[in-house]
Design a protein around this motif. Structure first.
Motif, PDB file in Angstrom:
ATOM      1  N   VAL A 149       0.834  -1.329   0.086  1.00  0.00           N
ATOM      2  CA  VAL A 149       0.002  -0.206  -0.041  1.00  0.00           C
ATOM      3  C   VAL A 149       0.926   1.267   0.061  1.00  0.00           C
ATOM      4  O   VAL A 149       0.585   2.144  -0.703  1.00  0.00           O
ATOM      5  CB  VAL A 149      -0.978   0.090   1.394  1.00  0.00           C
ATOM      6  CG1 VAL A 149      -1.868   1.363   1.262  1.00  0.00           C
ATOM      7  CG2 VAL A 149      -1.862  -1.268   1.013  1.00  0.00           C
ATOM      8  N   PHE A 150       1.882   1.344   0.618  1.00  0.00           N
ATOM      9  CA  PHE A 150       2.868   2.356   0.593  1.00  0.00           C
ATOM     10  C   PHE A 150       3.387   2.575  -0.735  1.00  0.00           C
ATOM     11  O   PHE A 150       3.226   3.700  -1.170  1.00  0.00           O
ATOM     12  CB  PHE A 150       4.074   1.990   1.658  1.00  0.00           C
ATOM     13  CG  PHE A 150       4.076   2.417   3.195  1.00  0.00           C
ATOM     14  CD1 PHE A 150       3.834   3.644   3.456  1.00  0.00           C
ATOM     15  CD2 PHE A 150       3.989   1.610   3.995  1.00  0.00           C
ATOM     16  CE1 PHE A 150       3.768   4.396   4.697  1.00  0.00           C
ATOM     17  CE2 PHE A 150       3.895   2.076   5.183  1.00  0.00           C
ATOM     18  CZ  PHE A 150       3.938   3.359   5.723  1.00  0.00           C
ATOM     19  N   ARG A 151       3.689   1.546  -1.260  1.00  0.00           N
ATOM     20  CA  ARG A 151       4.208   1.654  -2.556  1.00  0.00           C
ATOM     21  C   ARG A 151       3.086   1.949  -3.629  1.00  0.00           C
ATOM     22  O   ARG A 151       3.398   3.108  -4.565  1.00  0.00           O
ATOM     23  CB  ARG A 151       4.782   0.330  -3.168  1.00  0.00           C
ATOM     24  CG  ARG A 151       6.198  -0.047  -2.569  1.00  0.00           C
ATOM     25  CD  ARG A 151       6.659  -1.363  -2.927  1.00  0.00           C
ATOM     26  NE  ARG A 151       7.900  -1.852  -2.374  1.00  0.00           N
ATOM     27  CZ  ARG A 151       8.250  -2.981  -2.471  1.00  0.00           C
ATOM     28  NH1 ARG A 151       7.677  -4.121  -2.838  1.00  0.00           N
ATOM     29  NH2 ARG A 151       9.532  -3.151  -1.910  1.00  0.00           N
ATOM     30  N   MET A 152       1.977   1.402  -3.634  1.00  0.00           N
ATOM     31  CA  MET A 152       0.882   1.700  -4.545  1.00  0.00           C
ATOM     32  C   MET A 152       0.469   3.248  -4.472  1.00  0.00           C
ATOM     33  O   MET A 152       0.261   3.912  -5.395  1.00  0.00           O
ATOM     34  CB  MET A 152      -0.147   0.786  -4.006  1.00  0.00           C
ATOM     35  CG  MET A 152      -1.500   0.922  -5.221  1.00  0.00           C
ATOM     36  SD  MET A 152      -2.624  -0.226  -5.031  1.00  0.00           S
ATOM     37  CE  MET A 152      -2.711  -0.658  -3.310  1.00  0.00           C
ATOM     38  N   ALA A 218      13.333  -1.095   6.833  1.00  0.00           N
ATOM     39  CA  ALA A 218      14.644  -1.056   5.958  1.00  0.00           C
ATOM     40  C   ALA A 218      14.131  -0.768   4.427  1.00  0.00           C
ATOM     41  O   ALA A 218      14.816   0.077   3.866  1.00  0.00           O
ATOM     42  CB  ALA A 218      15.659  -1.788   6.176  1.00  0.00           C
ATOM     43  N   THR A 219      13.275  -1.605   3.935  1.00  0.00           N
ATOM     44  CA  THR A 219      13.039  -1.724   2.576  1.00  0.00           C
ATOM     45  C   THR A 219      12.566  -0.429   2.311  1.00  0.00           C
ATOM     46  O   THR A 219      12.687   0.512   1.014  1.00  0.00           O
ATOM     47  CB  THR A 219      11.907  -2.710   2.360  1.00  0.00           C
ATOM     48  OG1 THR A 219      12.727  -4.189   2.511  1.00  0.00           O
ATOM     49  CG2 THR A 219      11.534  -2.628   0.628  1.00  0.00           C
ATOM     50  N   LEU A 220      11.530   0.114   3.051  1.00  0.00           N
ATOM     51  CA  LEU A 220      10.586   1.472   2.784  1.00  0.00           C
ATOM     52  C   LEU A 220      11.495   2.509   2.783  1.00  0.00           C
ATOM     53  O   LEU A 220      11.452   3.453   2.139  1.00  0.00           O
ATOM     54  CB  LEU A 220       9.230   1.532   3.825  1.00  0.00           C
ATOM     55  CG  LEU A 220       8.424   0.310   3.218  1.00  0.00           C
ATOM     56  CD1 LEU A 220       7.215   0.502   4.361  1.00  0.00           C
ATOM     57  CD2 LEU A 220       7.709   0.599   2.120  1.00  0.00           C
ATOM     58  N   ARG A 221      12.263   2.491   3.961  1.00  0.00           N
ATOM     59  CA  ARG A 221      13.324   3.500   4.201  1.00  0.00           C
ATOM     60  C   ARG A 221      14.232   3.693   2.783  1.00  0.00           C
ATOM     61  O   ARG A 221      14.533   4.729   2.254  1.00  0.00           O
ATOM     62  CB  ARG A 221      14.207   3.446   5.240  1.00  0.00           C
ATOM     63  CG  ARG A 221      15.374   4.422   5.432  1.00  0.00           C
ATOM     64  CD  ARG A 221      16.100   4.239   6.833  1.00  0.00           C
ATOM     65  NE  ARG A 221      16.970   5.367   7.212  1.00  0.00           N
ATOM     66  CZ  ARG A 221      17.825   5.412   8.193  1.00  0.00           C
ATOM     67  NH1 ARG A 221      17.788   4.319   9.036  1.00  0.00           N
ATOM     68  NH2 ARG A 221      18.615   6.368   8.220  1.00  0.00           N
ATOM     69  N   GLU A 222      14.981   2.580   2.326  1.00  0.00           N
ATOM     70  CA  GLU A 222      15.676   2.589   1.048  1.00  0.00           C
ATOM     71  C   GLU A 222      14.863   3.294  -0.136  1.00  0.00           C
ATOM     72  O   GLU A 222      15.662   3.678  -0.858  1.00  0.00           O
ATOM     73  CB  GLU A 222      16.239   1.198   0.886  1.00  0.00           C
ATOM     74  CG  GLU A 222      17.276   0.864   1.992  1.00  0.00           C
ATOM     75  CD  GLU A 222      17.657  -0.498   1.829  1.00  0.00           C
ATOM     76  OE1 GLU A 222      17.234  -1.301   0.921  1.00  0.00           O
ATOM     77  OE2 GLU A 222      18.486  -1.040   2.600  1.00  0.00           O
ATOM     78  N   GLU A 223      13.695   2.949   0.022  1.00  0.00           N
ATOM     79  CA  GLU A 223      12.750   3.409  -1.254  1.00  0.00           C
ATOM     80  C   GLU A 223      12.519   4.772  -1.165  1.00  0.00           C
ATOM     81  O   GLU A 223      11.823   5.411  -2.006  1.00  0.00           O
ATOM     82  CB  GLU A 223      11.721   2.493  -1.497  1.00  0.00           C
ATOM     83  CG  GLU A 223      11.991   1.232  -1.738  1.00  0.00           C
ATOM     84  CD  GLU A 223      10.839   0.264  -1.819  1.00  0.00           C
ATOM     85  OE1 GLU A 223       9.610   0.478  -1.909  1.00  0.00           O
ATOM     86  OE2 GLU A 223      11.219  -0.970  -2.016  1.00  0.00           O
ATOM     87  N   PHE A 226       9.149   7.110   3.351  1.00  0.00           N
ATOM     88  CA  PHE A 226       8.878   7.763   4.515  1.00  0.00           C
ATOM     89  C   PHE A 226       9.194   9.138   4.236  1.00  0.00           C
ATOM     90  O   PHE A 226       8.421  10.215   4.664  1.00  0.00           O
ATOM     91  CB  PHE A 226       9.587   7.387   5.719  1.00  0.00           C
ATOM     92  CG  PHE A 226       9.115   5.947   5.884  1.00  0.00           C
ATOM     93  CD1 PHE A 226       7.957   5.414   6.231  1.00  0.00           C
ATOM     94  CD2 PHE A 226      10.389   4.787   6.226  1.00  0.00           C
ATOM     95  CE1 PHE A 226       7.569   4.042   6.596  1.00  0.00           C
ATOM     96  CE2 PHE A 226       9.819   3.463   6.336  1.00  0.00           C
ATOM     97  CZ  PHE A 226       8.540   3.259   6.683  1.00  0.00           C
ATOM     98  N   ALA A 227      10.338   9.347   3.659  1.00  0.00           N
ATOM     99  CA  ALA A 227      10.859  10.937   3.458  1.00  0.00           C
ATOM    100  C   ALA A 227       9.909  11.582   2.583  1.00  0.00           C
ATOM    101  O   ALA A 227       9.517  12.874   2.610  1.00  0.00           O
ATOM    102  CB  ALA A 227      12.256  10.989   2.738  1.00  0.00           C
ATOM    103  N   ARG A 228       9.183  10.885   1.553  1.00  0.00           N
ATOM    104  CA  ARG A 228       8.359  11.568   0.490  1.00  0.00           C
ATOM    105  C   ARG A 228       6.995  11.954   1.357  1.00  0.00           C
ATOM    106  O   ARG A 228       6.683  12.883   1.052  1.00  0.00           O
ATOM    107  CB  ARG A 228       8.021  10.561  -0.425  1.00  0.00           C
ATOM    108  CG  ARG A 228       9.337  10.389  -1.351  1.00  0.00           C
ATOM    109  CD  ARG A 228       9.190  11.672  -2.229  1.00  0.00           C
ATOM    110  NE  ARG A 228       7.916  12.230  -2.842  1.00  0.00           N
ATOM    111  CZ  ARG A 228       7.596  12.048  -4.008  1.00  0.00           C
ATOM    112  NH1 ARG A 228       8.070  11.082  -5.081  1.00  0.00           N
ATOM    113  NH2 ARG A 228       6.266  12.229  -4.316  1.00  0.00           N
ATOM    114  N   ILE A 229       6.678  11.063   2.200  1.00  0.00           N
ATOM    115  CA  ILE A 229       5.605  11.531   2.986  1.00  0.00           C
ATOM    116  C   ILE A 229       5.673  12.482   3.823  1.00  0.00           C
ATOM    117  O   ILE A 229       5.002  13.696   3.889  1.00  0.00           O
ATOM    118  CB  ILE A 229       5.091  10.360   4.123  1.00  0.00           C
ATOM    119  CG1 ILE A 229       4.546   9.059   3.132  1.00  0.00           C
ATOM    120  CG2 ILE A 229       3.911  10.938   4.769  1.00  0.00           C
ATOM    121  CD1 ILE A 229       4.234   7.970   3.619  1.00  0.00           C
TER     122      ILE A 229
END
Length: 252
Positions: A149-152, A218-223, A226-229
């Protein structure tokens, strides 16, 4: 039934039963694709954690693929994915699977692991009394679901189709003061205080605090998710709050 191929076949036949003139409605198709992606994510997390027993691999695959089983019925009958306006799709999904899935040769303990993971994947938290043998599978379902869902959501924001997915959030812009205060007080946000896309993004950021496995965060951080939000919410003057949440996520 410890066969990913048979599980995939069951899922495909089940989903096909909702087709009208050979096609799913757009939102049902969205959930079909989401289910397959979550399946892949759940399998990848399990592999990274070295859950390598054959039944473990099957459980990760089945939990990911079947976690949103009830969404197809939900949208057919209510034209919404809002549980508050229809039914709890985790509970209903577990009921459907208990009744209709092919459980032949699946041991009772593994059946209960799968049903618990489906039942609790959408709850505010995994109930504390959940048996330890089931708990990690519930955690896996929740992390894999959130990652997709984060990615989508990020992808749809980037390509300008976010309101196709979240149409009701188009009506209001900005952050709800009640939601901000709720997040400040509890670290979580509820949909009852959410109206806008920005509200949804803040709630989504708090999901990072509910990730169960370091590899998920870690996966979402690397992508850069979180920073984009945080960047999207920057103009709403809650940088102290988003910064604190991200710091906690990164230190988990």
């Amino acid at each position: 039934m410890y066969s990913t191929e048979k599980t995939e076949e069951w899922f495909s036949v089940y989903v096909d039963s909702f087709r009208v003139d050979g096609a799913l409605e757009n939102m049902q198709e969205l959930k079909r694709k989401h289910s397959w992606r979550v399946c892949g994510i759940a399998c990848a997390i399990a592999e990274s954690l070295e859950w390598n027993e054959p039944r473990d691999r099957w459980l990760a695959h089945a939990i990911g693929l079947l976690h949103d089983t009830a969404r197809f019925e939900q949208y057919r009958d209510y034209k919404t994915f809002a549980d508050a306006a229809s039914f709890d799709h985790g509970d209903r999904g577990a009921e459907i699977l208990a009744r209709e899935f092919d459980w032949e040769d699946v041991e009772d303990g593994d059946r209960e692991k799968l049903l618990a993971a489906v039942r609790f994947h959408n709850k505010i938290e995994i109930p504390p009394k959940t048996p330890l043998a089931q708990y990690r599978w519930c955690a896996l379902a929740r992390d894999a679901d959130k990652i997709d869902v984060f990615r989508m959501v990020q992808s749809r924001i980037d390509n300008g189709t976010i309101y196709d997915m979240l149409p009701r959030h188009k009506k209001v812009t900005g952050l709800s003061p009640a939601l901000v205060e709720e997040v400040r007080a509890t670290g979580r946000g509820s949909y009852k205080n959410a109206r806008s896309l920005q509200d949804y993004r803040l709630i989504q950021l708090t999901w990072g605090l509910d990730l169960n496995f370091p590899v998920s965060a870690a996966t979402l951080r690397e992508e850069g998710i979180f920073a984009r939000i945080a960047e999207d919410l920057e103009k709403y003057e809650i940088k102290d709050l988003t910064g604190e949440i991200i710091k906690k996520i990164y230190n988990m």
